[in-house]
Design a protein around this motif. Structure first.
Motif, PDB file in Angstrom:
ATOM      1  N   LEU A 128      -6.760   0.541  13.973  1.00 35.28           N
ATOM      2  CA  LEU A 128      -6.417   0.557  12.607  1.00 35.28           C
ATOM      3  C   LEU A 128      -5.883  -0.758  12.338  1.00 35.28           C
ATOM      4  O   LEU A 128      -6.187  -1.413  11.363  1.00 35.28           O
ATOM      5  CB  LEU A 128      -5.475   1.440  12.330  1.00 35.28           C
ATOM      6  CG  LEU A 128      -5.833   3.138  12.072  1.00 35.28           C
ATOM      7  CD1 LEU A 128      -4.567   3.946  11.940  1.00 35.28           C
ATOM      8  CD2 LEU A 128      -6.990   3.299  11.158  1.00 35.28           C
ATOM      9  N   LEU A 129      -5.261  -1.406  13.264  1.00 36.01           N
ATOM     10  CA  LEU A 129      -4.672  -2.744  12.989  1.00 36.01           C
ATOM     11  C   LEU A 129      -6.013  -3.699  13.105  1.00 36.01           C
ATOM     12  O   LEU A 129      -5.920  -4.699  12.422  1.00 36.01           O
ATOM     13  CB  LEU A 129      -3.644  -3.244  14.146  1.00 36.01           C
ATOM     14  CG  LEU A 129      -2.264  -2.572  13.854  1.00 36.01           C
ATOM     15  CD1 LEU A 129      -1.526  -2.835  15.118  1.00 36.01           C
ATOM     16  CD2 LEU A 129      -1.438  -3.107  12.548  1.00 36.01           C
ATOM     17  N   GLU A 130      -6.898  -3.474  13.731  1.00 40.45           N
ATOM     18  CA  GLU A 130      -8.017  -4.509  14.061  1.00 40.45           C
ATOM     19  C   GLU A 130      -8.814  -4.355  12.753  1.00 40.45           C
ATOM     20  O   GLU A 130      -9.291  -5.252  12.149  1.00 40.45           O
ATOM     21  CB  GLU A 130      -8.817  -3.955  15.225  1.00 40.45           C
ATOM     22  CG  GLU A 130      -9.641  -5.017  15.503  1.00 40.45           C
ATOM     23  CD  GLU A 130     -10.448  -4.716  17.326  1.00 40.45           C
ATOM     24  OE1 GLU A 130     -11.469  -5.176  17.337  1.00 40.45           O
ATOM     25  OE2 GLU A 130      -9.910  -3.858  17.761  1.00 40.45           O
ATOM     26  N   ALA A 131      -8.967  -3.148  12.351  1.00 38.18           N
ATOM     27  CA  ALA A 131      -9.554  -2.784  11.117  1.00 38.18           C
ATOM     28  C   ALA A 131      -9.057  -3.490   9.939  1.00 38.18           C
ATOM     29  O   ALA A 131      -9.776  -4.141   9.109  1.00 38.18           O
ATOM     30  CB  ALA A 131     -10.000  -1.280  10.960  1.00 38.18           C
ATOM     31  N   LEU A 132      -7.879  -3.435   9.721  1.00 40.14           N
ATOM     32  CA  LEU A 132      -6.974  -4.116   8.714  1.00 40.14           C
ATOM     33  C   LEU A 132      -6.977  -5.592   8.845  1.00 40.14           C
ATOM     34  O   LEU A 132      -7.347  -6.262   7.743  1.00 40.14           O
ATOM     35  CB  LEU A 132      -5.424  -3.821   8.895  1.00 40.14           C
ATOM     36  CG  LEU A 132      -4.544  -4.270   7.728  1.00 40.14           C
ATOM     37  CD1 LEU A 132      -4.997  -3.603   6.290  1.00 40.14           C
ATOM     38  CD2 LEU A 132      -3.243  -4.049   8.151  1.00 40.14           C
ATOM     39  N   GLY A 133      -6.897  -6.005   9.993  1.00 37.66           N
ATOM     40  CA  GLY A 133      -7.135  -7.552  10.436  1.00 37.66           C
ATOM     41  C   GLY A 133      -8.570  -8.156   9.752  1.00 37.66           C
ATOM     42  O   GLY A 133      -8.585  -9.118   9.194  1.00 37.66           O
ATOM     43  N   ALA A 134      -9.638  -7.286   9.998  1.00 42.61           N
ATOM     44  CA  ALA A 134     -10.850  -7.700   9.509  1.00 42.61           C
ATOM     45  C   ALA A 134     -10.881  -7.590   7.956  1.00 42.61           C
ATOM     46  O   ALA A 134     -11.638  -8.452   7.402  1.00 42.61           O
ATOM     47  CB  ALA A 134     -11.753  -6.644  10.227  1.00 42.61           C
ATOM     48  N   LEU A 151      -9.034 -10.496   6.419  1.00 44.15           N
ATOM     49  CA  LEU A 151     -10.105 -11.860   6.817  1.00 44.15           C
ATOM     50  C   LEU A 151     -11.195 -11.835   5.866  1.00 44.15           C
ATOM     51  O   LEU A 151     -11.594 -12.968   5.281  1.00 44.15           O
ATOM     52  CB  LEU A 151     -10.525 -11.718   8.331  1.00 44.15           C
ATOM     53  CG  LEU A 151     -11.405 -13.060   8.750  1.00 44.15           C
ATOM     54  CD1 LEU A 151     -10.607 -14.279   8.584  1.00 44.15           C
ATOM     55  CD2 LEU A 151     -11.956 -12.807  10.163  1.00 44.15           C
ATOM     56  N   LEU A 152     -12.029 -10.632   5.484  1.00 48.23           N
ATOM     57  CA  LEU A 152     -12.869 -10.886   4.579  1.00 48.23           C
ATOM     58  C   LEU A 152     -12.686 -10.951   3.293  1.00 48.23           C
ATOM     59  O   LEU A 152     -12.897 -12.018   2.488  1.00 48.23           O
ATOM     60  CB  LEU A 152     -13.768  -9.326   4.660  1.00 48.23           C
ATOM     61  CG  LEU A 152     -14.708  -9.254   3.724  1.00 48.23           C
ATOM     62  CD1 LEU A 152     -15.957  -9.892   4.086  1.00 48.23           C
ATOM     63  CD2 LEU A 152     -15.045  -7.418   3.535  1.00 48.23           C
ATOM     64  N   VAL A 153     -11.544 -10.368   2.844  1.00 48.64           N
ATOM     65  CA  VAL A 153     -10.709 -10.791   1.554  1.00 48.64           C
ATOM     66  C   VAL A 153     -10.559 -12.222   1.623  1.00 48.64           C
ATOM     67  O   VAL A 153     -10.874 -12.835   0.402  1.00 48.64           O
ATOM     68  CB  VAL A 153      -9.603  -9.869   1.292  1.00 48.64           C
ATOM     69  CG1 VAL A 153      -8.772 -10.271   0.007  1.00 48.64           C
ATOM     70  CG2 VAL A 153     -10.104  -8.462   1.002  1.00 48.64           C
ATOM     71  N   PHE A 154      -9.831 -12.814   2.520  1.00 50.68           N
ATOM     72  CA  PHE A 154      -9.456 -14.218   2.486  1.00 50.68           C
ATOM     73  C   PHE A 154     -10.869 -15.177   2.251  1.00 50.68           C
ATOM     74  O   PHE A 154     -11.020 -16.056   1.673  1.00 50.68           O
ATOM     75  CB  PHE A 154      -8.863 -14.557   3.818  1.00 50.68           C
ATOM     76  CG  PHE A 154      -8.363 -15.901   3.807  1.00 50.68           C
ATOM     77  CD1 PHE A 154      -7.531 -16.630   3.124  1.00 50.68           C
ATOM     78  CD2 PHE A 154      -9.332 -16.925   4.642  1.00 50.68           C
ATOM     79  CE1 PHE A 154      -7.287 -18.034   3.140  1.00 50.68           C
ATOM     80  CE2 PHE A 154      -9.119 -18.229   4.893  1.00 50.68           C
ATOM     81  CZ  PHE A 154      -8.172 -18.797   3.925  1.00 50.68           C
TER      82      PHE A 154
END
Length: 55
Positions: free
Chosen positions: A5-11, A14-17
């Motif tokens: 879940l943390l990895e998905a949130l980080g991705a 990153l996509l939004v940024f």
């Protein structure tokens, strides 16, 4: 499971940024003022008409 879940949130972050960066990187204060956008659309309309008749 938490790590996934943390990895998905980080991705997602990153996509939004990346999307935000590409949308506003070339503009000093974000979106163009409404007057400038109106002038650009008017100029585009004039250039679509082609050369004047009789030339």
């Amino acid at each position: 499971m938490t790590l996934l879940l943390l990895e998905a949130l980080g991705a997602l972050v990153l996509l939004v940024f990346i999307v935000w960066w590409t949308m506003f990187s070339g503009r000093k204060n974000g979106e163009l003022p409404e007057q400038v956008e109106r002038e650009k659309s008017e100029n585009a309309d004039k250039s679509d008409q082609g050369p004047p008749a009789g030339r």
